[in-house]
Design an enzyme around this catalytic site. Structure first.
Site, short mmCIF file in Angstrom:
data_model
loop_
_atom_site.label_atom_id
_atom_site.label_comp_id
_atom_site.label_asym_id
_atom_site.label_seq_id
_atom_site.Cartn_x
_atom_site.Cartn_y
_atom_site.Cartn_z
N LYS A 173 0.86 -1.37 -0.05
CA LYS A 173 0.22 -0.18 -0.10
C LYS A 173 0.94 1.15 0.09
O LYS A 173 0.27 2.26 -0.54
CB LYS A 173 -1.09 0.05 1.04
CG LYS A 173 -1.91 -0.95 1.10
CD LYS A 173 -3.04 -1.23 1.83
CE LYS A 173 -4.23 -2.08 1.59
NZ LYS A 173 -4.04 -3.64 1.59
C1 PLP Z 1 -4.50 -4.62 1.01
C2 PLP Z 1 -3.52 -5.94 0.65
C3 PLP Z 1 -3.86 -6.92 -0.27
C4 PLP Z 1 -5.20 -6.59 -1.09
O1 PLP Z 1 -5.21 -5.96 -2.13
P1 PLP Z 1 -6.61 -5.26 -2.91
O2 PLP Z 1 -5.88 -4.07 -3.77
O3 PLP Z 1 -7.58 -5.02 -1.79
O4 PLP Z 1 -6.98 -6.41 -3.78
C5 PLP Z 1 -3.26 -7.98 -0.52
N1 PLP Z 1 -1.93 -8.24 0.54
C6 PLP Z 1 -1.57 -7.23 1.25
C7 PLP Z 1 -0.51 -7.53 2.18
C8 PLP Z 1 -2.51 -6.22 1.49
O5 PLP Z 1 -1.96 -5.18 2.48
#
Ligand code: PLP
Length: 465
Positions: A112
């Site tokens: 993120k």
């Molecule tokens: C948020 C997250 C996901 C999922 O990502 P999306 O964009 O919601 O599909 C997968 N792995 C980790 C470690 C995350 O923090």
């Protein structure tokens, strides 16, 4: 660039307004009116750039006409300059035609950061140009809160309030939020559950007077700017593995469908991407959709990959809008049905079209642990539980053997040490920049699950009032 809503009843906006708006006023999500296209020769010319320069080139058409247009190169350099790996998103080869792309070299060691580090700077730049401020409020059960705090800390035009359920987030996750000492960061430990925190946020947004008084804003993954920033690493990996002259494929562990939708945008822009292999945990609404054509919500169960414990994949609406040829009425019909009955079925022809580009796999906790342990035994490489589901999806997809597959590693294994230890008997160490995390002093405010008290706290500490 102009942006339109997937529901067709909100004003068309430029990039700056889309950035600040998040959700469209008709309940839809913003998407670009047309997809920017790069020719094969243009992609080839980008192949030698470093990550911040590639980001600037790819984002340029999306921010055209915005106040950040002339600054985008400066902002991408500031956003990714402090990442702890020189390549920003390095590829690691696991097998002859299987790579992971490590998306955990940002401040909070999950993917993120790749979007939010840039979004924090974009917010600040647009707000300064307008002479205004915002108050970001959010609820978190884990990764999003810390990534948003790291993105917004010390930004002059932003105050951020993140609520977490007291005693219900892991120690690493809590400390990644509460050890940030910037004066514009406010952590609230709510005596309640994650759902309580989320409904407090929703109620604050639903109170129009409060929302306007504080210029409330959100940083969740429905914000277009987050998707846009994530397009870059798909191009980065594809160019390293032979694109535009060679097809590649991606495997993506998925919750909200935000990450993999960014890959779909890269494909729309002309990159030769053969397939997306989507991985879900036991919360498998997406895998069931790909199998049946019906999207049906069930209850959420806790798993070893908590960042994918989601029952509604909000960003799937953006894919539907494109697959239905920008038919906003069709999308609105499906979304209304989902709201009323918790289910909808995609038109058979549209569904068949989607299946040409996507495959999907579900992996339970035992399967997740098995992939972590087998990968470690075969290669010495340590996957986190989310990344393991990506690797499992890559293998299950049965792609043409000559197509290189990149499985996205969305978190550092040390972010989920208990699951990794359960799978392979060893506890992964935190990277050096987080080494002091477990001893640094924490700062947070404990409040009851009470809307009025929380509103009073936000009003009293935001500089927007
Ligand atoms: C948020 C997250 C996901 C999922 O990502 P999306 O964009 O919601 O599909 C997968 N792995 C980790 C470690 C995350 O923090």
């Amino acid at each position: 660039m102009r942006y339109i809503s997937t529901r067709g009843r909100a004003a068309e906006l430029g990039f700056d307004d889309v950035l600040l708006a998040g959700l469209a006023t008709d309940g839809g999500l913003y998407v670009p009116k047309t997809w920017p296209q790069f020719s094969s020769a243009e992609w080839a010319a980008l192949a030698g750039l470093d990550y911040p320069s590639l980001a600037a080139a790819i984002l340029a058409p999306f921010v055209k006409g915005s106040v950040v247009e002339a600054k985008i190169g400066e902002l991408t350099r500031a956003a990714y300059g402090s990442f702890t790996h020189k390549a920003v998103a390095p590829l690691v080869q696991l097998e002859t035609n299987l790579w992971t792309m490590e998306l955990f070299h940002g401040p909070t060691i999950a993917f993120k950061d790749y979007a939010l580090q840039l979004v924090g700077l974009l917010f600040d730049h647009v707000l300064k140009a307008r002479g205004s401020r915002i108050t970001v409020v959010g609820a978190t059960s884990g990764d999003t809160g810390s990534a948003a705090i790291e993105a917004c800390k010390d930004r002059a035009a932003v105050d951020i309030f993140i609520m977490h359920p007291a005693g219900r987030v892991s120690e690493v996750q809590r400390r990644q939020m509460t050890t940030v000492t910037s004066t514009n960061v406010h952590n609230i430990a709510v005596a309640g559950t994650f759902d309580d925190c989320q409904s407090l946020v929703k109620e604050m947004f639903a109170d129009t007077r409060f929302r306007d008084e504080l210029n409330l804003s959100a940083v969740n993954s429905i914000n277009w700017a987050r998707i846009m920033a994530q397009v870059v690493y798909y191009a980065w990996a594809a160019l390293r593995l032979g694109a535009p002259h060679k097809e590649v494929a991606f495997a993506v562990p998925t919750g909200n469908f935000g990450n993999v939708f960014a890959g779909y945008v890269a494909r729309k822009m002309g990159l030769p991407i053969a397939k997306f292999a989507v991985g879900s945990n036991r919360n498998d609404i997406l895998t069931r959709y790909f199998e049946t054509g019906a999207m049906t919500a069930l209850g959420v169960v806790p798993t070893l990959s908590p960042s994918m414990d989601i029952q509604i994949s909000s960003n799937f609406e953006r894919l539907l809008f494109d697959a239905y040829g920008n038919d906003a009425d069709a999308v609105t019909g499906l979304m209304d049905r989902f709201k009323q009955s918790g289910a909808y079925t995609v038109d058979a022809k549209v569904h068949a079209g989607i299946l040409k580009t996507f495959t999907s796999t579900r992996v339970d906790d035992d399967g997740t642990k098995r992939v972590i342990s087998e990968t470690y035994k075969a290669t010495g490489y340590v996957l986190d539980p989310h990344s393991a589901i990506g690797v499992a999806a890559a293998k299950a997809a049965k792609l043409a053997p000559e197509t290189p597959v990149v499985a996205l590693a969305t978190a550092h294994p040390a972010k989920f040490p208990d699951a990794v230890e359960a799978a392979m008997g060893q506890r992964p160490a935190l990277p050096p920049h987080l080494a002091g995390l477990l001893t640094r002093p924490e700062r947070f405010t404990s409040l009851p699950n009470d809307l009025d008290q929380i509103k009073a706290y936000v009003r009293g500490h935001s500089r927007s009032t």
